[in-house]
Design a protein around this motif. Structure first.
Motif, PDB file in Angstrom:
ATOM      1  N   LEU A 121      -4.779   3.664   5.876  1.00 27.76           N
ATOM      2  CA  LEU A 121      -4.792   2.805   4.700  1.00 27.76           C
ATOM      3  C   LEU A 121      -4.831   1.340   5.100  1.00 27.76           C
ATOM      4  N   TRP A 122      -5.364   0.521   4.194  1.00 27.76           N
ATOM      5  CA  TRP A 122      -5.407  -0.919   4.418  1.00 27.76           C
ATOM      6  C   TRP A 122      -4.022  -1.496   4.173  1.00 27.76           C
ATOM      7  N   VAL A 123      -3.564  -2.331   5.115  1.00 25.08           N
ATOM      8  CA  VAL A 123      -2.197  -2.843   5.081  1.00 25.08           C
ATOM      9  C   VAL A 123      -2.213  -4.360   5.286  1.00 25.08           C
ATOM     10  N   PRO A 124      -1.461  -5.116   4.471  1.00 25.04           N
ATOM     11  CA  PRO A 124      -1.368  -6.562   4.672  1.00 25.04           C
ATOM     12  C   PRO A 124      -0.455  -6.909   5.847  1.00 25.04           C
ATOM     13  N   VAL A 125      -0.731  -8.066   6.438  1.00 26.47           N
ATOM     14  CA  VAL A 125       0.085  -8.586   7.542  1.00 26.47           C
ATOM     15  C   VAL A 125       0.881  -9.766   6.998  1.00 26.47           C
ATOM     16  N   GLN A 126       2.207  -9.697   7.150  1.00 26.77           N
ATOM     17  CA  GLN A 126       3.108 -10.716   6.605  1.00 26.77           C
ATOM     18  C   GLN A 126       3.982 -11.287   7.721  1.00 26.77           C
ATOM     19  N   PRO A 144       0.815  -1.215   0.000  1.00 23.33           N
ATOM     20  CA  PRO A 144       0.000   0.000   0.000  1.00 23.33           C
ATOM     21  C   PRO A 144       0.853   1.271   0.000  1.00 23.33           C
ATOM     22  N   GLU A 145       0.303   2.293  -0.616  1.00 22.75           N
ATOM     23  CA  GLU A 145       0.933   3.604  -0.617  1.00 22.75           C
ATOM     24  C   GLU A 145      -0.168   4.651  -0.744  1.00 22.75           C
ATOM     25  N   THR A 146       0.111   5.837  -0.238  1.00 25.61           N
ATOM     26  CA  THR A 146      -0.831   6.935  -0.347  1.00 25.61           C
ATOM     27  C   THR A 146      -0.068   8.240  -0.197  1.00 25.61           C
ATOM     28  N   THR A 147      -0.729   9.328  -0.521  1.00 26.19           N
ATOM     29  CA  THR A 147      -0.130  10.636  -0.305  1.00 26.19           C
ATOM     30  C   THR A 147      -0.993  11.421   0.667  1.00 26.19           C
ATOM     31  N   LEU A 148      -0.344  12.276   1.417  1.00 25.26           N
ATOM     32  CA  LEU A 148      -1.009  13.161   2.371  1.00 25.26           C
ATOM     33  C   LEU A 148      -0.306  14.499   2.252  1.00 25.26           C
ATOM     34  N   GLY A 149      -0.882  15.389   1.474  1.00 28.13           N
ATOM     35  CA  GLY A 149      -0.196  16.645   1.203  1.00 28.13           C
ATOM     36  C   GLY A 149       1.112  16.358   0.496  1.00 28.13           C
ATOM     37  N   ALA A 150       2.218  16.832   1.053  1.00 28.76           N
ATOM     38  CA  ALA A 150       3.542  16.637   0.460  1.00 28.76           C
ATOM     39  C   ALA A 150       4.182  15.310   0.865  1.00 28.76           C
ATOM     40  N   LEU A 151       3.532  14.556   1.753  1.00 28.91           N
ATOM     41  CA  LEU A 151       4.107  13.290   2.214  1.00 28.91           C
ATOM     42  C   LEU A 151       3.629  12.131   1.347  1.00 28.91           C
ATOM     43  N   LYS A 152       4.553  11.210   1.061  1.00 28.78           N
ATOM     44  CA  LYS A 152       4.215   9.954   0.395  1.00 28.78           C
ATOM     45  C   LYS A 152       4.486   8.836   1.386  1.00 28.78           C
ATOM     46  N   VAL A 153       3.451   8.134   1.791  1.00 29.40           N
ATOM     47  CA  VAL A 153       3.588   6.988   2.690  1.00 29.40           C
ATOM     48  C   VAL A 153       3.576   5.753   1.791  1.00 29.40           C
ATOM     49  N   GLN A 154       4.680   4.986   1.801  1.00 27.73           N
ATOM     50  CA  GLN A 154       4.856   3.901   0.842  1.00 27.73           C
ATOM     51  C   GLN A 154       5.332   2.618   1.515  1.00 27.73           C
ATOM     52  N   ASP A 155       5.143   1.515   0.788  1.00 28.84           N
ATOM     53  CA  ASP A 155       5.682   0.207   1.192  1.00 28.84           C
ATOM     54  C   ASP A 155       5.281  -0.164   2.611  1.00 28.84           C
ATOM     55  N   VAL A 156       4.020   0.018   2.944  1.00 31.12           N
ATOM     56  CA  VAL A 156       3.549  -0.202   4.311  1.00 31.12           C
ATOM     57  C   VAL A 156       3.163  -1.663   4.498  1.00 31.12           C
ATOM     58  N   LEU A 157       3.692  -2.266   5.555  1.00 33.46           N
ATOM     59  CA  LEU A 157       3.370  -3.644   5.941  1.00 33.46           C
ATOM     60  C   LEU A 157       3.310  -3.742   7.454  1.00 33.46           C
ATOM     61  N   LEU A 158       2.532  -4.695   7.942  1.00 27.78           N
ATOM     62  CA  LEU A 158       2.608  -5.128   9.337  1.00 27.78           C
ATOM     63  C   LEU A 158       3.302  -6.479   9.307  1.00 27.78           C
ATOM     64  N   VAL A 159       4.305  -6.668  10.160  1.00 30.36           N
ATOM     65  CA  VAL A 159       5.095  -7.899  10.132  1.00 30.36           C
ATOM     66  C   VAL A 159       4.985  -8.597  11.478  1.00 30.36           C
ATOM     67  N   THR A 160       4.600  -9.874  11.438  1.00 26.62           N
ATOM     68  CA  THR A 160       4.533 -10.702  12.644  1.00 26.62           C
ATOM     69  C   THR A 160       5.878 -11.385  12.843  1.00 26.62           C
ATOM     70  N   GLY A 161       5.944 -12.240  13.825  1.00 22.10           N
ATOM     71  CA  GLY A 161       7.131 -13.080  13.987  1.00 22.10           C
ATOM     72  C   GLY A 161       7.209 -14.072  12.837  1.00 22.10           C
ATOM     73  N   PRO A 162       8.309 -14.818  12.715  1.00 22.93           N
ATOM     74  CA  PRO A 162       8.487 -15.732  11.587  1.00 22.93           C
ATOM     75  C   PRO A 162       7.457 -16.858  11.523  1.00 22.93           C
ATOM     76  N   GLU A 163       6.857 -17.184  12.671  1.00 21.98           N
ATOM     77  CA  GLU A 163       5.866 -18.267  12.664  1.00 21.98           C
ATOM     78  C   GLU A 163       4.516 -17.803  12.112  1.00 21.98           C
TER      79      GLU A 163
END
Length: 173
Positions: free
Chosen positions: A154-159, A43-62
């Protein structure tokens, strides 16, 4: 005609044809090439002059429950410095605990620079995940709040922290 001279002439003729055709073929795609339509799968989005990019939620390896790490890049294309204030996930009761990187103690994002969240040596943001509400494979609403630009969600995947995400999970897992 001597043999070396004939070879040099043949080589010069081949270069005369190959170089311009290679250069011209690179330009033939134009400014509306289909490869320009390829977007990242994060996911990515813009907010004014900011670009929020490559957003993920990351769990432990299991991939199960437990704490979550936020991974993101925030680029400031504006004229003024902004500052990251908070990150939250809508189902979780607490905001992320944000630890600034040594080179960004105030979580500031100066003009023309990027704040990287997640990964070794970068700012970290960890969310507690009581009752294992969020798990790998889910998609969750994540909210970022900035001092100048405001709030964006923004909607973000969990990996899980495996493969290329190894080292980006909570606690560096």
């Amino acid at each position: 005609m001597p043999q070396p001279r004939r070879f040099r002439l043949a080589l010069a003729a081949a270069l005369l044809v190959a170089v311009p055709s290679a250069a011209l073929s690179a330009c033939s795609a134009g400014s509306d090439a289909e490869t320009l339509l390829i977007r990242p799968d994060t996911p990515e989005t813009t907010l004014g002059a900011l670009k929020v990019q490559d957003v993920l939620l990351v769990t432990g390896p299991e991939g199960g429950g437990g704490p979550l790490a936020v991974v993101a890049s925030v680029y400031n294309g504006g004229a003024a410095t902004d500052r990251l204030e908070l990150i939250s996930v809508n189902e979780l009761p607490q905001n992320a605990a944000i630890t600034p990187a040594p080179n960004r103690p105030q979580l500031q994002i100066p003009q023309g620079q990027t704040l990287t969240v997640g990964g070794p040596g970068n700012t970290t943001a960890v969310l507690q995940n009581p009752d294992n509400i969020v798990r790998a494979g889910d998609t969750r609403l994540v909210t970022f709040r900035f001092a100048q630009s405001g709030v964006v969600t923004l909607w973000v995947p969990v990996q899980p922290a495996v493969g290329y995400l190894q080292g980006y999970g909570p606690g560096g897992s």
